[in-house]
Write a protein that holds these residues in place. Structure first.
Motif, PDB file in Angstrom:
ATOM      1  N   UNK A  22       0.839  -1.196   0.000  1.00 35.91           N
ATOM      2  CA  UNK A  22       0.000   0.000   0.000  1.00 35.91           C
ATOM      3  C   UNK A  22       0.877   1.250   0.000  1.00 35.91           C
ATOM      4  N   UNK A  23       1.911   1.217   0.835  1.00 30.18           N
ATOM      5  CA  UNK A  23       2.787   2.385   0.955  1.00 30.18           C
ATOM      6  C   UNK A  23       3.541   2.665  -0.339  1.00 30.18           C
ATOM      7  N   UNK A  24       3.865   1.584  -1.105  1.00 31.74           N
ATOM      8  CA  UNK A  24       4.654   1.750  -2.327  1.00 31.74           C
ATOM      9  C   UNK A  24       3.791   1.958  -3.561  1.00 31.74           C
ATOM     10  N   UNK A  25       2.464   2.006  -3.396  1.00 36.75           N
ATOM     11  CA  UNK A  25       1.583   2.185  -4.557  1.00 36.75           C
ATOM     12  C   UNK A  25       1.877   3.504  -5.249  1.00 36.75           C
ATOM     13  N   UNK A  26       1.717   3.526  -6.573  1.00 33.73           N
ATOM     14  CA  UNK A  26       2.063   4.710  -7.366  1.00 33.73           C
ATOM     15  C   UNK A  26       1.228   5.914  -6.961  1.00 33.73           C
ATOM     16  N   UNK A  27      -0.027   5.690  -6.644  1.00 32.20           N
ATOM     17  CA  UNK A  27      -0.910   6.786  -6.243  1.00 32.20           C
ATOM     18  C   UNK A  27      -1.771   6.331  -5.070  1.00 32.20           C
TER      19      UNK A  27
END
Length: 689
Positions: free
Chosen positions: A36-41
């Motif tokens: 979730x933290x590394x999601x693009x947006x």
């Protein structure tokens, strides 16, 4: 769902479940879970989490959404409700045991996710089975088809479904159906629903679906009141005349018909209960060697005509060039379901199972879950790297050990819970119970009570977030009990029928590990054999029930059809074979010099080729045809690998001209003889005088 997705979902479950009281707020969860933290947006993270919430609820975990801050409704917390665990069946040890037995009725490699998840979720209950009861509980099997999981899910969600379907006449068409019921009838799966293209109610045999069903939008045609699979199938013969057929039967033959009529084993004249003409004539033709129909006269004339047509079809040499010229029909390419949801269900259930027991041997754990030890170790390695990701600088991971041959799981209390069954999974279990019921014997009461709890579960399951309240009346559930019309109400039986007495005696012999003496009626010879057998297991498959036993005469294990066991005889009764002396020396009326099909142990020594028209396509399914070809001019050519001789002759007679054996020639001759002799008994006044 890839392996990384399974790991992420386990981490989400552990992170939320480790806070059972207040849960975890959305912002903290999004920071803690790396994906979730590394999601693009932010929008991508939101969509990923919405999919994960759906997967967690479908798994059977009670994920709740709550708002604790009265001043800021945007702060959302998530928790797993510890007061709403999946153990809502409240099973006794006996009920749990028969459900485990029912879960084995599926070939889960073929049946798909619903079948695989059922056993894992049962094991997550943390209950102990009665090992002795499990050992002696009958084995049942139902058709295991890859199309069943999407069909069950479509019914339980009220969605339409599209698939390619091979009709009884062999035609392949695309169908879009609004399914109401998926259920079992006489060992086979059917779909009942509204056919959109044909604008009417239709019944589809699931084994004839030749593409993976695609689930579409919501249904627009609700099920009519009182419409069940049984009523729909019965409606197909509603226009026919009904009568009480009077039959002349050879002693000890056609035992199922004798039971239906309440007739003795030796009675030569039997009157059946009133039934549709097609149903009665089909049963008579299936026992053509042993039965003469006396009344009604019109039915007798119809039988004589059918036997004459069968004899005509098989007289002379078959045109075998039709086989060579026929194109091979490719088997339906239906993908097997390998959903990660099945894997996730197993991982959570593994942890719950071990946590409830403290430790479990590696070999035993693999056996209980029906996987190899290599697969088990791979599962444990996934658990090992998952845990609560919101504890600060260091993640609080699950502790798993197995090096000394025992599996232990610690620091995974969030997984210490039973998983709820979905409607599709409960229906899969109901089908397994339906397969057990005909051979349940002394366990019939346990089967009935387990069924009642499953039906109650279908009717009163707590809805998840944003779900509509399901019906509280189990009978109104869109997924129905496959054996509802034949279910026992638990009332004590005043008098056992002959078949029930035999089944009861066999179950007692299995429990007490002792032999019994049976009188057996072979399908292709007059008279009976008497055998001392050591019963090992009672089982059912595709609507047929069998006894698996060690036979003293054969000095080997044998399968005996239960509906051909005439009676249990006193201990010490002399044995004799059906192909030996006494009455069994008579080869039966379906034989003449030179007409015997060569066989060994009741089987042909070569493959048989059979041409099938629509009404006889069931023969290809019943004999598990090794190859199908499209016959020139229409119909289907089926190659049956070394079939049981007597069973194939009976099937051809039952098909009434819709099936023609092309090879071997000796089998054609045998069918001509059988049909001519059966026809002669139905022609003229002398035949019935």
């Amino acid at each position: 769902m890839a392996s990384r997705n399974v790991e992420r979902l386990l981490n989400v479950i552990m992170t939320i479940g480790s806070r059972p009281r207040r849960g975890i707020d959305r912002a903290t969860l999004f920071e803690a879970i790396p994906e979730y933290a590394a999601a693009a947006t932010q929008d991508a993270a939101e969509k990923m989490f919405e999919r994960d919430k759906t997967a967690i609820r479908e798994l059977g975990l009670p994920l709740r959404t709550e708002r604790h801050d009265l001043w800021d409704e945007n702060i959302v917390h998530y928790r797993l409700d510890t007061d709403a665990g999946g153990d809502d069946l409240h099973l006794s040890e006996g009920e749990y045991t028969v459900l485990l037995a029912a879960s084995r009725a599926w070939d889960d490699a073929a049946a798909g996710g619903a079948a695989r998840r059922v056993r894992a979720k049962l094991l997550s209950q943390g209950l102990d089975a009665d090992t002795d009861l499990l050992r002696r509980t009958p084995r049942g099997s139902v058709e295991s088809l890859p199309v069943l999981t999407p069909l069950l899910e479509a019914v339980s969600t009220g969605s339409r479904v599209s698939f390619a379907y091979r009709s009884a006449r062999g035609e392949r068409t695309d169908r879009t159906v609004e399914p109401w019921v998926v259920g079992v009838h006489e060992g086979h799966w059917y779909v009942l629903g509204h056919d959109l293209a044909r604008e009417g109610t239709r019944v589809f045999k699931a084994s004839r679906i030749e593409s993976f069903p695609r689930i579409g939008g919501p249904i627009s045609h609700p099920r009519e009141e009182g419409m069940t699979l049984e009523t729909a199938l019965a409606g197909m013969t509603a226009h026919e005349d009904r009568a009480r057929a009077r039959l002349r039967i050879e002693p000890y033959k056609a035992l199922a018909l004798r039971d239906a009529a309440g007739a003795s084993l030796r009675a030569r004249e039997v009157e059946l209960p009133a039934m549709p003409r097609s149903a009665a004539l089909r049963q008579v033709r299936a026992n053509a060697r042993w039965i003469t129909l006396v009344d009604p006269p019109a039915w007798r004339d119809a039988l004589a005509s059918a036997y004459a047509e069968i004899a005509r079809l098989h007289t002379g040499q078959a045109d075998l060039a039709r086989i060579e010229d026929a194109p091979v029909r490719r088997p339906a390419a239906i993908r097997r379901s390998t959903s990660g949801a099945d894997h996730l269900s197993r991982l959570v259930s593994l942890a719950s199972y071990v946590l409830s027991r403290g430790e479990v041997e590696v070999s035993q754990l693999a056996e209980d879950f029906g996987i190899s030890q290599k697969e088990l170790i791979a599962d444990l390695q996934i658990l090992f790297v998952c845990g609560d990701f919101a504890t600060g600088w260091e993640q609080d991971l699950i502790e798993v050990t197995w090096e000394d041959g025992f599996v232990r799981v610690r620091n995974a209390d969030a997984l210490r819970r039973a998983l709820s069954l979905t409607a599709a999974e409960a229906t899969a279990l109901l089908a397994g119970l339906a397969a057990l019921e005909p051979v349940a014997g002394e366990e019939a009461e346990l089967v009935a009570s387990a069924r009642a709890k499953l039906l109650a579960r279908l009717g009163t399951a707590a809805p998840g977030e944003d779900e509509a309240e399901p019906p509280t009346d189990a009978a109104a559930s869109p997924v129905t009990d496959p054996a509802a019309d034949g279910a026992s109400d638990g009332a004590p039986k005043v008098e056992l029928s002959r078949s029930e007495q035999i089944l009861d005696a066999l179950h007692r012999a299995i429990r007490e590990d002792r032999p019994v003496v049976i009188r057996y009626s072979p399908p292709d010879r007059s008279g009976t054999s008497v055998r001392s057998v050591a019963p090992r297991q009672v089982e059912s498959s595709a609507g047929r029930s069998y006894l698996r036993a060690d036979c003293a005469l054969a000095q080997d294990e044998r399968l005996f059809r239960l509906d051909r066991i005439a009676e249990i005889l006193p201990e010490g009764t002399p044995q004799h074979r059906d192909d030996g002396a006494a009455a069994d020396a008579d080869p039966g009326p379906g034989s003449r010099p030179g007409s015997e099909a060569r066989g060994s142990g009741g089987r042909l020594e070569e493959d048989a080729w059979v041409r099938l028209e629509g009404p006889a396509m069931w023969i290809a399914e019943a004999f598990a045809a090794a190859e199908l070809r499209d016959a020139p001019g229409g119909g289907t050519l089926a190659r049956l690998a070394t079939p049981v001789l007597g069973a194939l002759v009976d099937a051809v007679m039952e098909a009434a001209g819709a099936a023609e054996v092309l090879a071997p020639a000796s089998l054609r001759d045998l069918i001509v003889t059988t049909a001519e002799q059966a026809g002669a008994r139905h022609t003229g006044v002398e035949a019935i005088g």
